[in-house]
Motif scaffolding. Structure first.
Motif, PDB file in Angstrom:
ATOM      1  N   LEU A  49       0.729  -1.273  -0.007  1.00 52.37           N
ATOM      2  CA  LEU A  49      -0.068   0.167   0.125  1.00 52.37           C
ATOM      3  C   LEU A  49       0.855   1.296  -0.098  1.00 52.37           C
ATOM      4  O   LEU A  49       0.178   2.473  -0.025  1.00 52.37           O
ATOM      5  CB  LEU A  49      -0.819   0.165   1.235  1.00 52.37           C
ATOM      6  N   ALA A  50       2.161   1.025  -0.184  1.00 53.85           N
ATOM      7  CA  ALA A  50       2.792   2.468  -0.193  1.00 53.85           C
ATOM      8  C   ALA A  50       4.084   1.928  -1.213  1.00 53.85           C
ATOM      9  O   ALA A  50       4.587   0.707  -1.249  1.00 53.85           O
ATOM     10  CB  ALA A  50       3.486   2.628   1.145  1.00 53.85           C
ATOM     11  N   SER A  51       4.861   2.810  -1.528  1.00 56.96           N
ATOM     12  CA  SER A  51       6.304   2.793  -2.036  1.00 56.96           C
ATOM     13  C   SER A  51       7.356   3.104  -1.411  1.00 56.96           C
ATOM     14  O   SER A  51       7.022   3.750  -0.284  1.00 56.96           O
ATOM     15  CB  SER A  51       6.341   3.583  -3.481  1.00 56.96           C
ATOM     16  N   LYS A  52       8.415   2.786  -1.565  1.00 55.49           N
ATOM     17  CA  LYS A  52       9.656   3.114  -0.893  1.00 55.49           C
ATOM     18  C   LYS A  52      10.097   4.464  -0.967  1.00 55.49           C
ATOM     19  O   LYS A  52      10.665   4.899  -2.201  1.00 55.49           O
ATOM     20  CB  LYS A  52      10.929   2.106  -1.049  1.00 55.49           C
ATOM     21  N   SER A  66       3.107   3.431  -7.435  1.00 50.34           N
ATOM     22  CA  SER A  66       2.694   3.786  -8.531  1.00 50.34           C
ATOM     23  C   SER A  66       1.305   2.939  -8.856  1.00 50.34           C
ATOM     24  O   SER A  66       0.948   1.973  -8.468  1.00 50.34           O
ATOM     25  CB  SER A  66       3.865   3.514  -9.583  1.00 50.34           C
ATOM     26  N   LEU A  67       0.757   3.719  -9.872  1.00 48.72           N
ATOM     27  CA  LEU A  67      -0.608   3.338 -10.432  1.00 48.72           C
ATOM     28  C   LEU A  67      -0.297   1.993 -11.043  1.00 48.72           C
ATOM     29  O   LEU A  67      -1.157   0.895 -10.732  1.00 48.72           O
ATOM     30  CB  LEU A  67      -1.262   4.229 -11.356  1.00 48.72           C
ATOM     31  N   GLU A  68       0.742   1.698 -11.634  1.00 47.88           N
ATOM     32  CA  GLU A  68       0.861   0.527 -12.360  1.00 47.88           C
ATOM     33  C   GLU A  68       1.029  -0.657 -11.335  1.00 47.88           C
ATOM     34  O   GLU A  68       0.737  -1.749 -11.487  1.00 47.88           O
ATOM     35  CB  GLU A  68       2.277   0.704 -13.366  1.00 47.88           C
ATOM     36  N   THR A  73      -0.663  -5.438  -8.135  1.00 53.38           N
ATOM     37  CA  THR A  73      -0.971  -5.993  -6.929  1.00 53.38           C
ATOM     38  C   THR A  73      -2.544  -6.589  -6.810  1.00 53.38           C
ATOM     39  O   THR A  73      -2.676  -7.847  -6.439  1.00 53.38           O
ATOM     40  CB  THR A  73      -0.992  -5.119  -5.557  1.00 53.38           C
ATOM     41  N   LEU A  74      -3.336  -5.931  -7.483  1.00 52.15           N
ATOM     42  CA  LEU A  74      -4.877  -6.415  -7.407  1.00 52.15           C
ATOM     43  C   LEU A  74      -5.048  -7.226  -8.354  1.00 52.15           C
ATOM     44  O   LEU A  74      -5.788  -8.202  -7.792  1.00 52.15           O
ATOM     45  CB  LEU A  74      -5.634  -5.008  -8.021  1.00 52.15           C
ATOM     46  N   SER A  75      -4.246  -7.344  -9.370  1.00 49.51           N
ATOM     47  CA  SER A  75      -4.318  -8.515 -10.232  1.00 49.51           C
ATOM     48  C   SER A  75      -3.719  -9.626  -9.558  1.00 49.51           C
ATOM     49  O   SER A  75      -4.153 -10.929  -9.893  1.00 49.51           O
ATOM     50  CB  SER A  75      -3.397  -8.371 -11.734  1.00 49.51           C
ATOM     51  N   SER A 138      -4.509 -15.242  -9.270  1.00 54.46           N
ATOM     52  CA  SER A 138      -4.212 -14.109  -9.986  1.00 54.46           C
ATOM     53  C   SER A 138      -5.316 -14.044 -11.174  1.00 54.46           C
ATOM     54  O   SER A 138      -6.041 -15.252 -11.465  1.00 54.46           O
ATOM     55  CB  SER A 138      -2.977 -13.982 -10.357  1.00 54.46           C
ATOM     56  N   THR A 139      -5.707 -12.990 -11.450  1.00 50.65           N
ATOM     57  CA  THR A 139      -6.724 -12.900 -12.762  1.00 50.65           C
ATOM     58  C   THR A 139      -6.074 -12.025 -13.844  1.00 50.65           C
ATOM     59  O   THR A 139      -4.917 -11.429 -13.718  1.00 50.65           O
ATOM     60  CB  THR A 139      -7.774 -12.345 -11.964  1.00 50.65           C
TER      61      THR A 139
END
Length: 278
Positions: A49-52, A66-68, A73-75, A138-139
């Protein structure tokens, strides 16, 4: 769809529902393996849920991924745009559950709810917990969203804090707001002009959110007649602020913004700092 869901709701146990257990801290996986809801996917605040942060002065201690990366992660979790996602943590949604709810809402995901009371509510209800390390399926790739909507940057926050028509709400405990203690960031205090409303006031003695009516009164006392879209909420690093944004949504206040960088960014930018009440 209500932003909160009770442990008694059948959707919590629907095999089609995607359950995400968000933990924080070095022992996050051990706590997850000690007991979690059946079919709950393990997630961590720092990794998922965060980036470094390259430099917390620009983005804070918990900048958004990042959005990517978030879409990936959701996939990995098997989430599609139509999935019903229920999230929780073991801190009454204060350390990750509300953050994931906010992130999903910020990319336009509609069917997401937070388990009211978190893991404690399940334990209190006598729900049998699992100790399995549940592996999601995964999807297809979740579409990369265009943006995280509903955010405010450091410049907007600075202007809003000086405006009579806008309000910046700091949800940290009062001692941190007043600069009496600072356990996490380099400098103690708060953004000049910001109001203080400790996020824990969202909760009743049972660890669950107050009723929507009670929450509406709580926020009205702080916000007054200011329009919801002119409200900015922040904390130390953009995590517990989401707890209050979740409470606001439950009370029907749906347009406030999140200052993601929060105090961890502001306090590192050589900007004015206050240590007395607004």
């Amino acid at each position: 769809m209500s932003p909160l869901i009770e442990i008694t709701d059948p959707a919590v146990f629907d095999p089609e529902t995607i359950i995400v257990d968000v933990r924080a801290g070095a022992d996050a996986r051990q706590r997850y393996l000690a007991g979690h809801l059946q079919q709950a996917i393990f997630a961590t605040l720092d990794d998922d849920l965060a980036s470094k942060p390259a430099d917390p002065a620009f983005g804070g201690r918990h900048p958004l991924p990042s959005l990517e990366n978030f879409a990936a992660t959701l996939s990995k979790w098997g989430v599609t745009p139509d999935s019903h996602v229920i999230v929780y943590d073991d801190k009454a949604a204060a350390m990750g559950g509300a953050r994931l709810w906010w992130m999903l809402r910020a990319i336009g995901h509609k069917k997401v709810q937070v388990l009211n009371g978190g893991l404690k509510a399940a334990i209190n209800a006598g729900i049998e917990l699992s100790k399995d390390d549940h592996q999601p399926k995964s999807t297809a790739a979740y579409p990369v969203p265009a943006e995280y909507s509903g955010t405010a940057d450091i410049d907007e926050v600075g202007e809003a804090a000086k405006s009579d028509d806008r309000i910046v709400i700091d949800v940290r405990e009062n001692a941190r707001y007043l600069g009496q203690v600072e356990p996490l960031d380099l400098i103690a205090g708060h953004i000049p002009g910001a109001s203080n409303l400790f996020y824990a006031k969202n909760l009743g003695e049972d660890g669950k959110y107050l009723s929507p009516e009670e929450l509406a009164v709580l926020y009205r006392d702080t916000i007054g007649d200011i329009k919801p879209e002119q409200v900015i909420v922040h904390c130390g690093s953009g995590v517990t602020a989401c707890h209050t944004l979740l409470g606001m949504a439950s009370a029907g206040i749906t347009e406030p913004k999140l200052y993601v960088g929060s105090w961890s960014e502001w306090s590192r930018r050589d900007l004015p700092i206050a240590t007395t009440d607004k």
